[in-house]
Design a protein around this motif. Structure first.
Motif, PDB file in Angstrom:
ATOM      1  N   ASP A  42     -38.086 -83.181  -4.555  1.00 35.71           N
ATOM      2  CA  ASP A  42     -39.662 -84.224  -4.924  1.00 35.71           C
ATOM      3  C   ASP A  42     -40.326 -83.153  -5.822  1.00 35.71           C
ATOM      4  O   ASP A  42     -41.262 -84.136  -6.425  1.00 35.71           O
ATOM      5  N   ASN A  43     -40.421 -82.121  -5.262  1.00 42.18           N
ATOM      6  CA  ASN A  43     -41.854 -81.645  -6.767  1.00 42.18           C
ATOM      7  C   ASN A  43     -41.696 -80.033  -6.826  1.00 42.18           C
ATOM      8  O   ASN A  43     -40.713 -79.461  -5.837  1.00 42.18           O
ATOM      9  N   LYS A  44     -41.600 -79.097  -8.045  1.00 39.59           N
ATOM     10  CA  LYS A  44     -41.323 -77.740  -8.093  1.00 39.59           C
ATOM     11  C   LYS A  44     -41.917 -77.009  -7.044  1.00 39.59           C
ATOM     12  O   LYS A  44     -41.651 -76.054  -6.947  1.00 39.59           O
ATOM     13  N   GLY A  45     -43.225 -77.499  -6.397  1.00 39.49           N
ATOM     14  CA  GLY A  45     -43.605 -76.922  -5.307  1.00 39.49           C
ATOM     15  C   GLY A  45     -42.592 -76.399  -4.166  1.00 39.49           C
ATOM     16  O   GLY A  45     -43.025 -75.390  -3.184  1.00 39.49           O
ATOM     17  N   ASN A  46     -42.190 -77.100  -3.873  1.00 43.25           N
ATOM     18  CA  ASN A  46     -40.813 -77.588  -2.654  1.00 43.25           C
ATOM     19  C   ASN A  46     -39.866 -77.129  -3.250  1.00 43.25           C
ATOM     20  O   ASN A  46     -38.632 -77.570  -3.289  1.00 43.25           O
ATOM     21  N   LYS A  47     -39.702 -75.521  -2.918  1.00 41.84           N
ATOM     22  CA  LYS A  47     -38.762 -74.675  -3.160  1.00 41.84           C
ATOM     23  C   LYS A  47     -37.750 -75.037  -1.877  1.00 41.84           C
ATOM     24  O   LYS A  47     -38.167 -74.243  -1.215  1.00 41.84           O
ATOM     25  N   GLN A  48     -36.483 -75.093  -2.324  1.00 38.76           N
ATOM     26  CA  GLN A  48     -35.537 -74.957  -1.247  1.00 38.76           C
ATOM     27  C   GLN A  48     -34.457 -74.077  -2.418  1.00 38.76           C
ATOM     28  O   GLN A  48     -33.401 -74.739  -3.016  1.00 38.76           O
ATOM     29  N   TRP A  49     -33.913 -72.948  -1.852  1.00 38.45           N
ATOM     30  CA  TRP A  49     -32.973 -71.960  -2.105  1.00 38.45           C
ATOM     31  C   TRP A  49     -31.682 -72.028  -1.755  1.00 38.45           C
ATOM     32  O   TRP A  49     -31.679 -72.183  -0.147  1.00 38.45           O
ATOM     33  N   VAL A  50     -30.602 -72.427  -2.071  1.00 44.45           N
ATOM     34  CA  VAL A  50     -29.086 -72.346  -2.042  1.00 44.45           C
ATOM     35  C   VAL A  50     -28.565 -71.239  -1.893  1.00 44.45           C
ATOM     36  O   VAL A  50     -28.723 -70.318  -3.091  1.00 44.45           O
ATOM     37  N   TRP A  51     -29.351 -70.434  -0.831  1.00 49.22           N
ATOM     38  CA  TRP A  51     -28.084 -69.153  -0.180  1.00 49.22           C
ATOM     39  C   TRP A  51     -26.679 -69.654  -0.036  1.00 49.22           C
ATOM     40  O   TRP A  51     -25.957 -70.234   0.848  1.00 49.22           O
ATOM     41  N   LEU A  52     -25.606 -68.658  -0.612  1.00 47.54           N
ATOM     42  CA  LEU A  52     -24.164 -68.799  -1.166  1.00 47.54           C
ATOM     43  C   LEU A  52     -23.151 -67.381  -0.427  1.00 47.54           C
ATOM     44  O   LEU A  52     -24.328 -66.249  -1.473  1.00 47.54           O
ATOM     45  N   ALA A  53     -22.356 -67.397   0.051  1.00 43.00           N
ATOM     46  CA  ALA A  53     -21.626 -66.280   0.329  1.00 43.00           C
ATOM     47  C   ALA A  53     -20.414 -66.601  -0.274  1.00 43.00           C
ATOM     48  O   ALA A  53     -19.882 -68.148   0.523  1.00 43.00           O
ATOM     49  N   LEU A  54     -19.633 -65.990  -0.957  1.00 46.89           N
ATOM     50  CA  LEU A  54     -18.381 -66.632  -1.447  1.00 46.89           C
ATOM     51  C   LEU A  54     -17.181 -65.522  -1.325  1.00 46.89           C
ATOM     52  O   LEU A  54     -17.908 -64.048  -1.565  1.00 46.89           O
ATOM     53  N   ASP A  55     -15.485 -65.613  -0.882  1.00 45.76           N
ATOM     54  CA  ASP A  55     -14.650 -64.862  -0.896  1.00 45.76           C
ATOM     55  C   ASP A  55     -14.231 -64.668  -2.295  1.00 45.76           C
ATOM     56  O   ASP A  55     -14.138 -65.560  -2.892  1.00 45.76           O
ATOM     57  N   ALA A  56     -14.266 -62.866  -2.275  1.00 40.97           N
ATOM     58  CA  ALA A  56     -13.751 -62.933  -3.786  1.00 40.97           C
ATOM     59  C   ALA A  56     -12.697 -62.730  -4.237  1.00 40.97           C
ATOM     60  O   ALA A  56     -12.456 -62.471  -5.558  1.00 40.97           O
ATOM     61  N   ASP A  57     -11.995 -62.775  -3.042  1.00 38.60           N
ATOM     62  CA  ASP A  57     -10.173 -62.896  -3.408  1.00 38.60           C
ATOM     63  C   ASP A  57      -9.598 -64.033  -3.504  1.00 38.60           C
ATOM     64  O   ASP A  57      -9.114 -64.707  -4.738  1.00 38.60           O
ATOM     65  N   THR A  58     -10.070 -65.203  -2.857  1.00 41.08           N
ATOM     66  CA  THR A  58      -9.871 -67.144  -2.398  1.00 41.08           C
ATOM     67  C   THR A  58     -10.659 -67.881  -3.497  1.00 41.08           C
ATOM     68  O   THR A  58     -10.174 -68.860  -3.871  1.00 41.08           O
ATOM     69  N   ARG A  59     -12.117 -67.056  -3.905  1.00 37.68           N
ATOM     70  CA  ARG A  59     -13.192 -68.395  -4.186  1.00 37.68           C
ATOM     71  C   ARG A  59     -13.691 -69.713  -3.907  1.00 37.68           C
ATOM     72  O   ARG A  59     -14.638 -69.251  -3.666  1.00 37.68           O
ATOM     73  N   GLU A  60     -13.408 -69.337  -2.376  1.00 43.10           N
ATOM     74  CA  GLU A  60     -13.981 -70.124  -1.579  1.00 43.10           C
ATOM     75  C   GLU A  60     -15.225 -69.500  -0.831  1.00 43.10           C
ATOM     76  O   GLU A  60     -15.490 -68.723  -1.148  1.00 43.10           O
ATOM     77  N   ILE A  61     -15.690 -70.962  -1.020  1.00 45.06           N
ATOM     78  CA  ILE A  61     -17.487 -70.242  -0.203  1.00 45.06           C
ATOM     79  C   ILE A  61     -16.921 -70.632   1.629  1.00 45.06           C
ATOM     80  O   ILE A  61     -16.838 -71.883   2.140  1.00 45.06           O
TER      81      ILE A  61
END
Length: 235
Positions: free
Chosen positions: A111-130
């Motif tokens: 909605d606006n840049k004051g409402n920050k929503q961080w996307v936290w991700l973990a990725l398998d380094a071998d398969t590249r799967e999230i």
């Protein structure tokens, strides 16, 4: 001008056109918008499948509506239902090997840049799967939610490489956590996926008119792409 079908007033004016080019009218008396001799369009399965694919590309909903020749209101309702049904977890089979994951956070807003929503991700380094996802604040609680989103086998066995953001160090077990700088390349895969996510999901582009107005749809769109991405690795 045609009379209003709601209040029968003749005080009507032209008010643009609908998605198929047909003239739309608006009643000054009651505010009703209408077209003459309306016909209800049935959206066939081929059009729905096309829309499903277009939702995975960097195209706004207005652009998809124009391309698929559907109304924006119908498309918004369709998207609302679709994103609500997207699973908020990643199915990952048990791995009989040494596990390494890379974790990172991606800035976004609703909605606006004051409402920050961080996307936290973990990725398998071998398969590249999230293998882990959380969307929320950028604090210790969010880091804990990312850790909890991982399948048990990763929490038990994986070595996790992250940047030096302090929240990771307070949550991840010290025996498996490695805080590193970008120059090491130990988080390069998940950083590259962040770029892919921004390129493919229009609401994550930094300067865009396609930003999310609804947190639920913001989360749903991200999960929708992640499921598609993981499935594409198996092809």
């Amino acid at each position: 001008m045609p009379a209003c079908p709601m209040c029968t007033s003749s005080q009507t004016v032209k008010n643009g056109r609908i998605h198929n080019g047909k003239q739309r009218f608006k009643c000054h008396n009651c505010g009703r918008q209408f077209v003459e001799q309306p016909t209800k369009k049935v959206i066939d399965s081929a059009t729905r499948e096309l829309i499903d694919r277009l939702l995975l590309e960097r195209i706004s909903l207005a652009g998809i509506a124009r391309f698929a020749q559907v109304s924006e209101q119908w498309l918004q309702n369709y998207v609302n239902q679709k994103y609500a049904q997207v699973p908020r977890s990643v199915p990952v089979a048990a791995k009989k090997r040494r596990l390494t994951i890379q974790c990172d956070e991606l800035w976004s807003f609703v909605d606006n840049k004051g409402n920050k929503q961080w996307v936290w991700l973990a990725l398998d380094a071998d398969t590249r799967e999230i293998v882990g996802v959380y969307i929320g604040a950028r604090d210790e609680g969010a880091a804990r939610n990312l850790w909890q989103s991982l399948p048990p086998v990763y929490r038990q066995c994986a070595v996790a490489y992250t940047d030096v953001w302090a929240a990771y160090g307070t949550v991840l077990p010290s025996k498996c956590h490695r805080a590193v700088g970008k120059e090491t390349g130990k988080t390069s895969y998940v950083e590259r996926f962040n770029n892919t996510l921004r390129q493919r999901v229009s609401r994550l582009v930094r300067k865009t008119l396609s930003f999310s107005k609804s947190l639920e749809n913001h989360i749903g769109a991200i999960w929708y792409f992640i499921h598609y991405y993981n499935a594409s690795l198996l092809v």
